[in-house]
Design a protein around this motif. Structure first.
Motif, short mmCIF file in Angstrom:
data_model
loop_
_atom_site.label_atom_id
_atom_site.label_comp_id
_atom_site.label_asym_id
_atom_site.label_seq_id
_atom_site.Cartn_x
_atom_site.Cartn_y
_atom_site.Cartn_z
N MET A 1 0.85 -1.19 0.00
CA MET A 1 0.00 0.00 0.00
C MET A 1 0.89 1.24 0.00
O MET A 1 1.78 1.38 0.83
N ARG A 2 0.65 2.15 -0.94
CA ARG A 2 1.50 3.33 -1.05
C ARG A 2 1.23 4.28 0.12
O ARG A 2 0.12 4.39 0.63
N SER A 3 2.29 4.98 0.54
CA SER A 3 2.11 5.95 1.61
C SER A 3 1.44 7.19 1.04
O SER A 3 1.55 7.51 -0.15
N LYS A 4 0.72 7.91 1.89
CA LYS A 4 -0.01 9.09 1.45
C LYS A 4 0.94 10.27 1.28
O LYS A 4 1.83 10.48 2.11
N SER A 5 0.72 11.02 0.22
CA SER A 5 1.50 12.22 0.00
C SER A 5 0.94 13.35 0.84
O SER A 5 -0.17 13.27 1.39
N LEU A 6 1.70 14.43 0.94
CA LEU A 6 1.23 15.60 1.68
C LEU A 6 -0.04 16.15 1.05
O LEU A 6 -0.96 16.57 1.77
N ASP A 7 -0.12 16.13 -0.28
CA ASP A 7 -1.33 16.61 -0.96
C ASP A 7 -2.53 15.73 -0.62
O ASP A 7 -3.64 16.24 -0.43
N ASP A 8 -2.31 14.41 -0.56
CA ASP A 8 -3.40 13.49 -0.19
C ASP A 8 -3.92 13.82 1.21
O ASP A 8 -5.14 13.87 1.45
N SER A 64 -8.13 -3.76 19.82
CA SER A 64 -9.07 -3.68 18.69
C SER A 64 -9.92 -2.42 18.74
O SER A 64 -10.04 -1.69 17.75
N ARG A 65 -10.52 -2.11 19.88
CA ARG A 65 -11.36 -0.92 19.97
C ARG A 65 -10.52 0.35 19.98
O ARG A 65 -10.85 1.34 19.30
N GLY A 66 -9.44 0.35 20.73
CA GLY A 66 -8.60 1.53 20.79
C GLY A 66 -8.02 1.90 19.43
O GLY A 66 -7.91 3.08 19.09
N SER A 67 -7.66 0.88 18.63
CA SER A 67 -7.10 1.17 17.31
C SER A 67 -8.15 1.77 16.39
O SER A 67 -7.83 2.62 15.55
N MET A 96 1.47 2.90 16.98
CA MET A 96 2.47 3.91 16.62
C MET A 96 2.67 3.97 15.12
O MET A 96 2.80 5.05 14.53
N ALA A 97 2.67 2.82 14.46
CA ALA A 97 2.81 2.79 13.00
C ALA A 97 1.62 3.47 12.34
O ALA A 97 1.77 4.24 11.38
N ALA A 98 0.41 3.20 12.85
CA ALA A 98 -0.80 3.81 12.28
C ALA A 98 -0.77 5.33 12.44
O ALA A 98 -1.31 6.06 11.60
N LYS A 102 4.48 9.51 15.24
CA LYS A 102 4.58 10.87 15.81
C LYS A 102 4.29 10.95 17.31
O LYS A 102 4.93 11.73 18.03
N PRO A 103 3.30 10.21 17.84
CA PRO A 103 3.01 10.37 19.28
C PRO A 103 4.16 9.84 20.15
O PRO A 103 4.99 9.04 19.70
N LYS A 104 4.15 10.24 21.40
CA LYS A 104 5.03 9.63 22.38
C LYS A 104 4.42 8.32 22.82
O LYS A 104 3.20 8.20 22.95
N ALA A 105 5.25 7.31 23.05
CA ALA A 105 4.77 5.98 23.41
C ALA A 105 5.03 5.70 24.89
O ALA A 105 6.11 6.01 25.41
N PHE A 106 4.03 5.11 25.55
CA PHE A 106 4.14 4.78 26.97
C PHE A 106 3.60 3.37 27.21
O PHE A 106 2.68 2.92 26.52
#
Length: 428
Positions: A1-8, A64-67, A96-98, A102-106
């Motif tokens: 799956m291609r990554s989204k561009s800034l324009d997308d 599952s629900r949190g994602s 984090m991948a989704a 960018k977020p901080k992980a705990f």
């Protein structure tokens, strides 16, 4: 799956703003706010790109629900998912991948709550963790969205409700039907008397799966399959029935007075200690009852809630309204027809004219979906963000959370103890 561009991504952001702007127009121009003040935050225009518009959210629980909630938050204009927390590393890594890393992980929610700049948290953990995390979040002066059901015990439900009531911050519960166009329309029909007074509600949630997730290590069994064990879940009553209990309490504007019920493990004999088959009867004022059943060994009847009165029936999950206009008995209709034609013949109008009451074949009226379709989860996330931005608490949310959470626990106790369980009173 291609990554989204800034324009997308910019295009998607514009589309989300347009969507929420349409929602704001619909909410402001309809009767949805009459008696439904938790919809008020959706009147606000969606946030822009100014820093002052940003709401910084931490998500605690990324299973599952949190994602799923995370996906909606990432699409909500003005929301920055600033932190993610989960004590199961694979779930946290996927989240984090989704979120693009960018977020901080705990791995400890207390450290997330101590992070500077977090406005609010979304709690989507197993049920037994709701109370300690909610109470810690209120103590940390955060806005709180907590998934249903409210808590694992009556005392915990009361403690959360008291803390939410005492806090000046926004509290919202994960009952997405409060934001579903279909259920809002159905509620309007009930208030307008279109089905007459509610005389009975029937609800069911039927599945055919074992609710079990594969585990690579036996030590993970109770962590990943927490829904199957009493120490962490109330099973079908808290995980499924709580949704329909909330709808019943909402439409009746009341909590159940008492309930009786039976439950068993009659199919999935795999070591679980929550029931796989439940049948509970809730008694409300004026003799109204909610009949609820759920099982995980047959999916034929699926998911539905039927709100019934002498003038009609609403099926909330399928989104249809049926009028109750019983036709005259066949023999009576024939006699009326003959009189109209100026003739009369012998017509049997006793027992031979009787027909069994077969299920109605009426197609019914489709309820509206002009708030964008879906089950209301997306709008519930937008409402939470807007409420934080506006500094506007959501009236009645605590009551919805408390009534449904307590009712689910009453049903569980009725099955366990084999007796009628009474409403335990207000959290106040």
């Amino acid at each position: 799956m291609r990554s989204k561009s800034l324009d997308d991504m910019r295009h998607e952001a514009r589309e989300r703003r347009r969507f929420l702007a349409r929602v704001a127009g619909v909410v402001a121009g309809s009767s949805l706010l009459s008696g439904l003040p938790w919809m008020a935050p959706l009147r606000a225009q969606p946030a822009g790109d100014a820093p002052s518009d940003r709401v910084r959210i931490g998500v605690i629980g990324t299973g599952s629900r949190g994602s799923l909630l995370l996906q909606y938050l990432l699409r909500t204009p003005g929301v920055e998912v600033a932190a993610l927390c989960d004590d199961y590393p694979p779930h946290l890594a996927d989240a984090m991948a989704a979120a693009g890393g960018k977020p901080k992980a705990f791995s400890d929610y207390r450290k997330l709550l101590a992070m500077p700049g977090i406005d609010g948290v979304v709690i989507a953990t197993p049920l037994h963790q709701h109370a300690p995390i909610c109470l810690a979040a209120f103590a940390a002066d955060k806005h709180v969205f907590c998934e249903k059901s409210l808590a694992l015990t009556v005392d915990e439900c009361k403690a959360i409700a008291r803390a939410a009531n005492a806090s000046p911050r926004v509290f919202q519960v994960g009952h997405q039907r409060l934001f579903s166009a279909t259920f809002l329309h159905a509620h309007e029909l009930v208030r307008a008397g279109r089905i007459g007074p509610i005389t009975q509600i029937r609800a069911s949630w039927h599945r055919n799966n074992d609710w079990r997730r594969p585990v690579s290590d036996p030590r993970l069994e109770r962590k990943l399959n927490w829904r199957l064990y009493r120490a962490s879940s109330g099973g079908l009553l808290t995980e499924l029935a709580s949704h329909h209990l909330q709808v019943a309490n909402w439409y009746l504007d009341a909590a159940p007075l008492s309930c009786v019920g039976y439950g068993s493990v009659n199919h999935w004999k795999d070591g679980r200690d929550v029931y796989d088959n439940v049948n509970v009867l809730f008694r409300y004022r004026d003799g109204v009852t909610l009949v609820y059943d759920s099982l995980t060994s047959n999916r034929h009847h699926g998911l539905e809630i039927q709100i019934m009165g002498p003038r009609g029936t609403i099926e909330g999950e399928s989104g249809r309204f049926y009028t109750e206009e019983p036709p005259p008995a066949p023999a009576v209709a024939a006699l009326v027809r003959q009189i109209g034609q100026g003739r009369a013949e012998t017509v049997a109008i006793g027992a031979p004219s009787w027909k069994p009451e077969a299920k109605s074949g009426e197609v019914g009226q489709q309820l509206r979906q002009e708030l964008g379709g879906g089950d209301g989860t997306e709008l519930s996330m937008a409402a939470f963000a807007n409420a934080i931005r506006l500094g506007q608490r959501m009236p009645h949310m605590i009551e919805h959370a408390y009534r449904s959470g307590i009712a689910a626990l009453m049903g569980q106790a009725a099955m366990d103890e084999g007796r009628e369980i009474a409403w335990p009173g207000s959290y106040q």
